[in-house]
Write a protein that holds these residues in place. Structure first.
Motif, PDB file in Angstrom:
ATOM      1  N   VAL A  64      75.178 -12.192 -22.136  1.00 14.03           N
ATOM      2  CA  VAL A  64      73.819 -11.665 -22.282  1.00 14.03           C
ATOM      3  C   VAL A  64      73.836 -10.134 -22.288  1.00 14.03           C
ATOM      4  O   VAL A  64      73.187  -9.501 -23.131  1.00 14.03           O
ATOM      5  CB  VAL A  64      72.895 -12.201 -21.162  1.00 14.03           C
ATOM      6  CG1 VAL A  64      71.567 -11.469 -21.145  1.00 14.03           C
ATOM      7  CG2 VAL A  64      72.691 -13.698 -21.322  1.00 14.03           C
ATOM      8  N   VAL A  65      74.583  -9.531 -21.371  1.00 18.75           N
ATOM      9  CA  VAL A  65      74.669  -8.077 -21.312  1.00 18.75           C
ATOM     10  C   VAL A  65      75.280  -7.539 -22.606  1.00 18.75           C
ATOM     11  O   VAL A  65      74.797  -6.558 -23.183  1.00 18.75           O
ATOM     12  CB  VAL A  65      75.473  -7.609 -20.078  1.00 18.75           C
ATOM     13  CG1 VAL A  65      75.808  -6.133 -20.167  1.00 18.75           C
ATOM     14  CG2 VAL A  65      74.698  -7.902 -18.813  1.00 18.75           C
ATOM     15  N   ASN A  66      76.346  -8.173 -23.099  1.00 18.80           N
ATOM     16  CA  ASN A  66      76.956  -7.743 -24.354  1.00 18.80           C
ATOM     17  C   ASN A  66      75.983  -7.856 -25.520  1.00 18.80           C
ATOM     18  O   ASN A  66      75.925  -6.977 -26.380  1.00 18.80           O
ATOM     19  CB  ASN A  66      78.214  -8.550 -24.650  1.00 18.80           C
ATOM     20  CG  ASN A  66      79.392  -8.095 -23.820  1.00 18.80           C
ATOM     21  OD1 ASN A  66      79.413  -6.986 -23.320  1.00 18.80           O
ATOM     22  ND2 ASN A  66      80.372  -8.968 -23.676  1.00 18.80           N
ATOM     23  N   LEU A  67      75.194  -8.909 -25.562  1.00 17.89           N
ATOM     24  CA  LEU A  67      74.214  -9.086 -26.632  1.00 17.89           C
ATOM     25  C   LEU A  67      73.133  -8.009 -26.557  1.00 17.89           C
ATOM     26  O   LEU A  67      72.779  -7.409 -27.578  1.00 17.89           O
ATOM     27  CB  LEU A  67      73.572 -10.476 -26.545  1.00 17.89           C
ATOM     28  CG  LEU A  67      72.521 -10.783 -27.592  1.00 17.89           C
ATOM     29  CD1 LEU A  67      73.135 -10.773 -28.993  1.00 17.89           C
ATOM     30  CD2 LEU A  67      71.865 -12.121 -27.310  1.00 17.89           C
ATOM     31  N   VAL A  68      72.638  -7.727 -25.369  1.00 16.36           N
ATOM     32  CA  VAL A  68      71.617  -6.693 -25.205  1.00 16.36           C
ATOM     33  C   VAL A  68      72.166  -5.332 -25.624  1.00 16.36           C
ATOM     34  O   VAL A  68      71.492  -4.567 -26.331  1.00 16.36           O
ATOM     35  CB  VAL A  68      71.099  -6.661 -23.745  1.00 16.36           C
ATOM     36  CG1 VAL A  68      70.257  -5.435 -23.482  1.00 16.36           C
ATOM     37  CG2 VAL A  68      70.313  -7.926 -23.438  1.00 16.36           C
ATOM     38  N   MET A  69      73.384  -5.024 -25.221  1.00 17.17           N
ATOM     39  CA  MET A  69      73.987  -3.740 -25.601  1.00 17.17           C
ATOM     40  C   MET A  69      74.213  -3.664 -27.115  1.00 17.17           C
ATOM     41  O   MET A  69      74.014  -2.604 -27.726  1.00 17.17           O
ATOM     42  CB  MET A  69      75.321  -3.535 -24.869  1.00 17.17           C
ATOM     43  CG  MET A  69      75.162  -3.361 -23.392  1.00 17.17           C
ATOM     44  SD  MET A  69      74.216  -1.873 -23.024  1.00 17.17           S
ATOM     45  CE  MET A  69      74.051  -2.014 -21.284  1.00 17.17           C
ATOM     46  N   LEU A  71      72.450  -5.217 -29.431  1.00 19.07           N
ATOM     47  CA  LEU A  71      71.134  -5.035 -30.050  1.00 19.07           C
ATOM     48  C   LEU A  71      70.631  -3.605 -29.876  1.00 19.07           C
ATOM     49  O   LEU A  71      70.035  -3.035 -30.798  1.00 19.07           O
ATOM     50  CB  LEU A  71      70.135  -6.028 -29.462  1.00 19.07           C
ATOM     51  CG  LEU A  71      70.364  -7.499 -29.849  1.00 19.07           C
ATOM     52  CD1 LEU A  71      69.425  -8.404 -29.062  1.00 19.07           C
ATOM     53  CD2 LEU A  71      70.192  -7.700 -31.336  1.00 19.07           C
ATOM     54  N   ALA A  72      70.895  -3.013 -28.729  1.00 13.47           N
ATOM     55  CA  ALA A  72      70.495  -1.616 -28.505  1.00 13.47           C
ATOM     56  C   ALA A  72      71.259  -0.679 -29.443  1.00 13.47           C
ATOM     57  O   ALA A  72      70.688   0.271 -29.990  1.00 13.47           O
ATOM     58  CB  ALA A  72      70.736  -1.219 -27.051  1.00 13.47           C
ATOM     59  N   LEU A  73      72.530  -0.972 -29.664  1.00 10.35           N
ATOM     60  CA  LEU A  73      73.325  -0.155 -30.586  1.00 10.35           C
ATOM     61  C   LEU A  73      72.800  -0.270 -32.007  1.00 10.35           C
ATOM     62  O   LEU A  73      72.616   0.739 -32.702  1.00 10.35           O
ATOM     63  CB  LEU A  73      74.792  -0.582 -30.534  1.00 10.35           C
ATOM     64  CG  LEU A  73      75.734   0.116 -31.508  1.00 10.35           C
ATOM     65  CD1 LEU A  73      75.784   1.605 -31.216  1.00 10.35           C
ATOM     66  CD2 LEU A  73      77.112  -0.502 -31.440  1.00 10.35           C
ATOM     67  N   VAL A  74      72.521  -1.482 -32.449  1.00 12.32           N
ATOM     68  CA  VAL A  74      71.989  -1.681 -33.803  1.00 12.32           C
ATOM     69  C   VAL A  74      70.611  -1.024 -33.927  1.00 12.32           C
ATOM     70  O   VAL A  74      70.320  -0.373 -34.936  1.00 12.32           O
ATOM     71  CB  VAL A  74      71.926  -3.186 -34.141  1.00 12.32           C
ATOM     72  CG1 VAL A  74      71.181  -3.425 -35.439  1.00 12.32           C
ATOM     73  CG2 VAL A  74      73.338  -3.754 -34.229  1.00 12.32           C
ATOM     74  N   ALA A  75      69.783  -1.144 -32.913  1.00 10.67           N
ATOM     75  CA  ALA A  75      68.458  -0.518 -32.951  1.00 10.67           C
ATOM     76  C   ALA A  75      68.571   1.002 -33.019  1.00 10.67           C
ATOM     77  O   ALA A  75      67.759   1.662 -33.684  1.00 10.67           O
ATOM     78  CB  ALA A  75      67.646  -0.937 -31.724  1.00 10.67           C
ATOM     79  N   SER A  76      69.581   1.568 -32.367  1.00 14.55           N
ATOM     80  CA  SER A  76      69.746   3.020 -32.414  1.00 14.55           C
ATOM     81  C   SER A  76      70.197   3.496 -33.793  1.00 14.55           C
ATOM     82  O   SER A  76      70.012   4.660 -34.139  1.00 14.55           O
ATOM     83  CB  SER A  76      70.743   3.479 -31.351  1.00 14.55           C
ATOM     84  OG  SER A  76      72.068   3.125 -31.719  1.00 14.55           O
ATOM     85  N   LEU A  77      70.775   2.620 -34.582  1.00 12.11           N
ATOM     86  CA  LEU A  77      71.206   2.980 -35.936  1.00 12.11           C
ATOM     87  C   LEU A  77      70.074   2.884 -36.955  1.00 12.11           C
ATOM     88  O   LEU A  77      70.187   3.443 -38.040  1.00 12.11           O
ATOM     89  CB  LEU A  77      72.354   2.073 -36.384  1.00 12.11           C
ATOM     90  CG  LEU A  77      73.675   2.288 -35.680  1.00 12.11           C
ATOM     91  CD1 LEU A  77      74.675   1.229 -36.112  1.00 12.11           C
ATOM     92  CD2 LEU A  77      74.213   3.670 -35.938  1.00 12.11           C
ATOM     93  N   TYR A  78      69.014   2.200 -36.613  1.00 15.94           N
ATOM     94  CA  TYR A  78      67.922   1.993 -37.572  1.00 15.94           C
ATOM     95  C   TYR A  78      67.383   3.293 -38.182  1.00 15.94           C
ATOM     96  O   TYR A  78      67.248   3.376 -39.402  1.00 15.94           O
ATOM     97  CB  TYR A  78      66.776   1.186 -36.946  1.00 15.94           C
ATOM     98  CG  TYR A  78      65.598   1.071 -37.866  1.00 15.94           C
ATOM     99  CD1 TYR A  78      65.632   0.191 -38.949  1.00 15.94           C
ATOM    100  CD2 TYR A  78      64.474   1.861 -37.700  1.00 15.94           C
ATOM    101  CE1 TYR A  78      64.576   0.102 -39.819  1.00 15.94           C
ATOM    102  CE2 TYR A  78      63.403   1.775 -38.572  1.00 15.94           C
ATOM    103  CZ  TYR A  78      63.459   0.892 -39.627  1.00 15.94           C
ATOM    104  OH  TYR A  78      62.407   0.811 -40.507  1.00 15.94           O
ATOM    105  N   PRO A  79      67.078   4.318 -37.381  1.00 15.34           N
ATOM    106  CA  PRO A  79      66.547   5.551 -37.998  1.00 15.34           C
ATOM    107  C   PRO A  79      67.518   6.172 -39.012  1.00 15.34           C
ATOM    108  O   PRO A  79      67.089   6.694 -40.032  1.00 15.34           O
ATOM    109  CB  PRO A  79      66.334   6.491 -36.815  1.00 15.34           C
ATOM    110  CG  PRO A  79      66.209   5.598 -35.636  1.00 15.34           C
ATOM    111  CD  PRO A  79      67.070   4.411 -35.922  1.00 15.34           C
TER     112      PRO A  79
END
Length: 86
Positions: A64-69, A71-79
Motif C-alpha cells: 500500500v505504501v509503495n502504491l501511494v508513493m 501514485l504521488a510520483l506520477v501525480a508530480s509528473l503531470y504538470p
C-alpha cells in the motif's frame, strides 16, 4: 564529489551573496546556512522514515505504501507532461 545540483547551488550562493560580508565571514555565513538547511532536511527524512516504519510491518502495508508513493510520483509528473510547468 556530490550531486551536480548541490554544487551549482553552492557556486551560485557564493557568487550572489559573497559581497554581503567581508571575506572570511561571507563564506562562514553561507556555510552556516547550508549546514542548517542540510541538517533540518536530513532530520525531516529521518523522522519520516521512523514514522513510516510503524506502517510497514507487514507485506500488505508495504504494498500500500509503495502504491501511494508511486501514485504521488506520477501525480508530480503531470504538470510537466501536460505542459503546465511553471
Amino acid at each position: 564529489m556530490g550531486e551536480p545540483e548541490g554544487l551549482g547551488d553552492a557556486i551560485a550562493s557564493v557568487t550572489v551573496y559573497a559581497a554581503l560580508l567581508a571575506f572570511p565571514l561571507n563564506i562562514l555565513a553561507i556555510s552556516a546556512v547550508f549546514a542548517t538547511i542540510g541538517f533540518l532536511s536530513a532530520w525531516t527524512w529521518v523522522l519520516f522514515g521512523l514514522g513510516i516504519k510503524r506502517l510497514v510491518r507487514n507485506p500488505r502495508a508495504v504494498r500500500v505504501v509503495n502504491l501511494v508513493m508511486a501514485l504521488a510520483l506520477v501525480a508530480s509528473l503531470y504538470p510537466v507532461l501536460a505542459g503546465h510547468a511553471t
